[in-house]
Structures are given as structure tokens and as C-alpha cells.
Design a protein around this motif. Sequence first.
Motif: not given
Length: 533
Positions: A214-238, A504-508
Motif C-alpha cells: 500500500r502507498r500514499q494515502v492522498w486524502d482522508v475523511r471521517r464520516l458522520a457514523d464514525g467510519r474513516v474514508l480514504a483514497c490512495l495509490e491503486e485504490v479509488l476509495a476505501e 513515517v511521513v504524513p501526506l494527508s
Amino acid sequence: MTAPLTVHRVLGDRPFAEIGRPTAVAVGEERGLVVVGGDLGSLQWSGDGTAGSRWRQHRVGVYGADDLRCRAVVSSRWPVQCLAFHPTLPLVAVGTGSYDGGYFFEGELLLLDLESGRARSVMRGAREVLKLEWRSAWALRLVLAPPDEGEFDEEAHTQGFDVVVERPDWSAVPQGSVRQEELGGQQVTWERPAHEDAVGAVAALTGEPGWEPRRQVWDVRRLADGRVLACLEEVLAEAWLPDGRLDWCVPDEEGGRQLVVREHEVWVNAERRRVRRVGREWVTPSPLIARLSPADGTSLGALALGFPAVFTTRRDGWLALRPTDVHRRRDAQPVGLVPPAGDTPEATVTLSGYDLFNHSFPVRHSSRLLFLQGDGREPWRDKWVVEIDPYGTDGPRRLFPLDWRTPARHLFGGPGVEVGGDLVHAGTVHDGVGLLPGNAFVVRRSLKDGAARWEFTADHPATAVDGDEDTVYVAYNSGELVALNAVDGSVRWRHHLKVDGQPVVPLSLELTDADRLLVGTVDGRILDCSITP
């Protein structure tokens, strides 16, 4: 002294996380160690190149063979091509290098001390090392690429020089002491290492079916229900559940770069730069802006813009799509405006051309749609912060110059956040020789006239910025996270991020509560952290 930041959970963790995508592997069975070279990836994508200065993406990691725990990590200037354990000394030879794309084959020979975890470069001058083999305790065989294309032309990419270098004690070899005169050798035909072989070898060591880096978490968000959303290299979103389990994941050939969470959907800006072969032609896939269901990641549709774009957002839900087409960066281009409840642009406004160093300006929690716009003939010069009113009929309104000093400098853009009605933004000062010490900055500006309230300088560029009216958090590509007093810019604390004792290096970043921070890292992990006041 209590650490200002505590990592409570690590999402997306896996063995060998610290080195990214493996490029070379060596197993020292007698020592119970595994050494892996890898690539964490670039900090540049087609919409943003502001974080890449002074960044070294290549790594060498030392791991225990039994528990796969990381013992040490060092960075490398060039890709790691080969590794070899010394037969008797606690030492690993590391061969690095690559073709510079124009003429030279550059690299170095590193000696990694397994006891101290430090490495030194022992070859004088840059030369790509293709293979390493210890012939004895004092004799090291190397296969080196030619210094340059020179007399070989294209054949230089398949040629090497077979060399043996001898030293009585390799643990005492000084830095830069192996001279180029020692590296003539016999010319041989040589194929470059296949890095996919290293990925397979590391996967086999983990014993985990389907292991992938896994590499480069370009963006990260917490959703209202407590889940964590992220997009990263070779992953559209998770999405990750509050208990740390993966909820859903949408793989992608290249991956998402920006997220916008709307009421019933998630918009993802996907990267589309890799050229691939279709029949007899090499093509670049069409740009993609995907709309996903936050519930399970299913597709709700996609925008076919016909050009790559970056997102600019306003906290009331307005979204702007600014073209980033590098082939038209001198031309004025239409910016599409999407209303809060809309799924397609309903209006357009024209801005000058865009490039990923000068005009990247993602501002979190903004009450306005803010952009950087330069001179029409040379849009990278004389940039202004401008606002687009989606309800207005006029074009972009100039607010203030990007540079708050006189005479004006050539500044690059960077991430920012709106706090207390002001704009806090990062950036760097352009210099022809690269980023100079002290030429990265974070500044708080009045949104009325651009007056600077405070300025903080650094040696490395910021990768992300977030904060509130009390504290502004700035992540740097050096691995440091800095907390600044939002009122006067003074340093509350500085902290180099670590996981299990390794950097580790922070990206988002996302500040989810006054004392809680989500950090997306370059090595593909998401850190759920608490902040000590």
C-alpha cells in the motif's frame, strides 16, 4: 515529557509497510534478518506537485525473519536494485541507481551497518549498481551500468561492467573511498532486475495470500457514523469501520487523489496519467471523477469531463472542477461549478491556465471558492488569490496577491485552511536551484486584504494543513508534524511521526475533533491519533 501525539490505531497496517513497493530482497538466514529495498512513491500527481521538493522516495528496511518486525529504515537517493549480506560482518551491501532519462546512469554503493542501522555511500561519483555478490569476506563483485550512454547509445541499457573490489575490512571503508578508476572491469550483457520478482518474494515471506503493498494515502475523511474514508495509490476509495475492520474497498489502476463527502455520495478525483498499450498504440485512459455510495462503495455514476481536473470546495457544498491539462496551461480554461445538490456542472467561469506547482491551492473549511490565478500570458507569474461567486455573474474577483511582501517573489501554491475568518496557507519560494533552507512557509492572511498576521518558515514543503481557531497543524514531507498557535503562529509543539518506533511521513490530515487527528501516510497507513493539550 509526555508526547504531544499518541497513535491509538493504525488502519491499513501490514508487514513491510515501511518500504512501500519492494524492489529488491535479501534473506540472511544465519542472522535471522530480511533486508528489503522499496519505493514509497512520488509526492506529485497531475493536480499537485507542491510537496515533492527534497523528498527521497526510496527506502531500505531491515526486518526480523521470524516476526517481520522492522528493526531499521534508511532512505536512498536512487532506486534500490540489489542487496547482499556480508559473509561474516553485520553489514549489507546495497546497490542503487537508475537512468536519468537523458544521458547518465547514476547510483551509489551503500554499506548498511546492521547494528547501528546507519548507511554510508562508499563510491566516489555516481554510478548505477545492477548486481552485488560477496566473493569472500574481502572481495565484492559488482555489475555496474556504463557511466552514460556515450559510445553505447541505446545498447547502454543492456550493457554492464563486471568488477571486483577488494578491501581488508569492509566495516571500516570510508565514505566516498571507492574510486571510479577501480570500476573499469569486463564488459558484459546484462538485463535489469525485475522488481515484480521482489514483490512476489516479499509476499511469500509474509505468508499472507494476496499480499500487496500500500502507498500514499492522498486524502482522508471521517464520516458522520464514525467510519474513516480514504483514497490512495491503486485504490479509488476505501472505508474503515470504527472497530478498525475494512468495510469496503474499490481498487483502481492508479487510485484516488481527492475526496469530497456530500450528503448521500462521495466524489473521488482519480488519477489518470499512466500510459498503457491498446493494440498497437499507447494511450492514456480518460480522466475519471467517480461518484460512490458511502454505504458500500458502489458506483453512482461518473463525470466524463474530457480533461483532468482538481477539486475546489466551499463548506456550504459548492464544488468547482478546474482543468489541469498541461498541454493547455497557457490558455484560459473553463471551471465547472457544481451546486450542493447537483451531480453535474451547471455553470462555468474562465480562469487562466493551471500547473501543478504554481496553482495548487486546496483550502479546507473554506467559506469561498478560492483559486490561484496568474498573468494570462504567463499564468505561473504574478499570481493572485481569487474568488469565484457561484451565484454571481461576474468572473473571478481578485482578493490579494499570493505574495504579501514587496517586492513580490515567485511563490508556489500549497495546502491551506480557513480559521477564524482568515486564510492560513502553505507554500514555497521558487528558486532555480531547488528549495532552499527556510524557503517553505505557512502564513495567516486576512481574507479582506491579504495582510499577513504571522508567518512560520521551514526547510521542507508542507504536505497537508488543517486546524481550528486554536491550533493549526502542518504536516511536512520530512516526517514532522508541527502544531502552531492559530492566533500568533508560535510553535506549540513539533513531533516526528513514528509507528512501532520507525519514522513515517504524513501526506494527508483531518482534524476530526479538538483533540483528535487522522493522518494518512506515504506508506499507505491511516493513523488515528489523540492530541495532548
